[in-house]
Design an enzyme around this catalytic site. Structure first.
Site, PDB file in Angstrom:
ATOM      1  N   GLN A 147       4.916  -4.850   1.422  1.00 10.78           N
ATOM      2  CA  GLN A 147       3.296  -5.010   1.950  1.00 10.78           C
ATOM      3  C   GLN A 147       2.673  -3.939   1.185  1.00 10.78           C
ATOM      4  O   GLN A 147       2.866  -2.918   0.870  1.00 10.78           O
ATOM      5  CB  GLN A 147       3.316  -4.803   3.538  1.00 10.78           C
ATOM      6  CG  GLN A 147       3.560  -3.379   4.154  1.00 10.78           C
ATOM      7  CD  GLN A 147       3.697  -3.463   5.648  1.00 10.78           C
ATOM      8  OE1 GLN A 147       4.116  -4.360   6.108  1.00 10.78           O
ATOM      9  NE2 GLN A 147       3.371  -2.513   6.191  1.00 10.78           N
ATOM     10  N   GLY A 148       1.458  -4.625   0.913  1.00  8.15           N
ATOM     11  CA  GLY A 148       0.209  -3.765   0.150  1.00  8.15           C
ATOM     12  C   GLY A 148      -0.922  -3.725   0.801  1.00  8.15           C
ATOM     13  O   GLY A 148      -1.226  -4.593   1.719  1.00  8.15           O
ATOM     14  N   TYR A 149      -1.670  -2.793   0.682  1.00 10.94           N
ATOM     15  CA  TYR A 149      -3.330  -2.649   1.413  1.00 10.94           C
ATOM     16  C   TYR A 149      -4.268  -2.787   0.484  1.00 10.94           C
ATOM     17  O   TYR A 149      -4.444  -2.218  -0.287  1.00 10.94           O
ATOM     18  CB  TYR A 149      -3.185  -1.297   2.020  1.00 10.94           C
ATOM     19  CG  TYR A 149      -2.086  -1.310   3.131  1.00 10.94           C
ATOM     20  CD1 TYR A 149      -2.486  -1.684   4.477  1.00 10.94           C
ATOM     21  CD2 TYR A 149      -0.866  -0.954   2.881  1.00 10.94           C
ATOM     22  CE1 TYR A 149      -1.470  -1.570   5.419  1.00 10.94           C
ATOM     23  CE2 TYR A 149      -0.005  -0.848   4.000  1.00 10.94           C
ATOM     24  CZ  TYR A 149      -0.339  -0.995   5.196  1.00 10.94           C
ATOM     25  OH  TYR A 149       0.567  -1.164   6.327  1.00 10.94           O
ATOM     26  N   VAL A 150      -4.946  -3.951   0.741  1.00 10.87           N
ATOM     27  CA  VAL A 150      -6.110  -4.156   0.032  1.00 10.87           C
ATOM     28  C   VAL A 150      -7.515  -3.180   0.504  1.00 10.87           C
ATOM     29  O   VAL A 150      -7.994  -2.769  -0.340  1.00 10.87           O
ATOM     30  CB  VAL A 150      -6.827  -5.577   0.512  1.00 10.87           C
ATOM     31  CG1 VAL A 150      -8.019  -6.010  -0.344  1.00 10.87           C
ATOM     32  CG2 VAL A 150      -5.798  -6.781  -0.119  1.00 10.87           C
TER      33      VAL A 150
END
Length: 149
Positions: free
Chosen positions: A27-30
């Site tokens: 999971q990545g955070y914009v």
């Protein structure tokens, strides 16, 4: 809109043979802050975008939508500024409650956290013996802060 009510705990060690199932999560955070986040998550072969915002110490508003897998890869690679968490999530049931045990990989390797989602902020539950200290309100253990490491 969904409401997420969860508590989070440190785990010293977890016997993965106790798990009902597991999933690889990237999971990545914009965007992320202590109050709100826009997250892209790959969960095995599915992908989601999620918007969360804090309602209280243990409650969050949550909107989650499935997106195409390739779109998620593109967002993680190009819109998340390397703010990414990698983990294996194990599902464990104890005394009628579902626990999610996250064994982190990558830059957080060695960290193990357990989460339980509740119906209310005041719901009582029993804690498995392998669970250590509660870290629900410790910001350094939020996934978005772990992604910034």
């Amino acid at each position: 809109m969904g409401i997420e009510i969860e508590r989070k705990f440190l785990v010293e060690a977890f016997d993965t043979t106790l798990a009902e199932s597991c999933a690889k999560i990237i999971q990545g955070y914009v965007f992320s802050s202590n109050e709100k986040a826009v997250r892209v998550r790959i969960y095995n072969d599915k992908a989601y975008v999620t918007i969360k915002y804090r309602k209280s110490d243990v409650s969050r508003g949550e909107f989650e939508y499935e997106i195409p897998y390739q779109d998620a890869l593109d967002l993680i690679d190009n819109a998340c500024n390397n703010e990414v968490v990698e983990k294996i999530r194990y599902i464990y049931f104890y005394k009628g409650k579902k626990w999610e045990i996250d064994v982190f990989e990558g830059k957080n390797k060695g960290l193990i956290l357990a989460e339980i989602e509740l119906e209310s902020e005041y719901e009582e539950f029993e804690i498995p013996e392998f669970i250590d200290d509660e870290v629900t309100n410790q910001k350094e253990y939020s996934n978005h802060n772990l992604a910034k490491k």
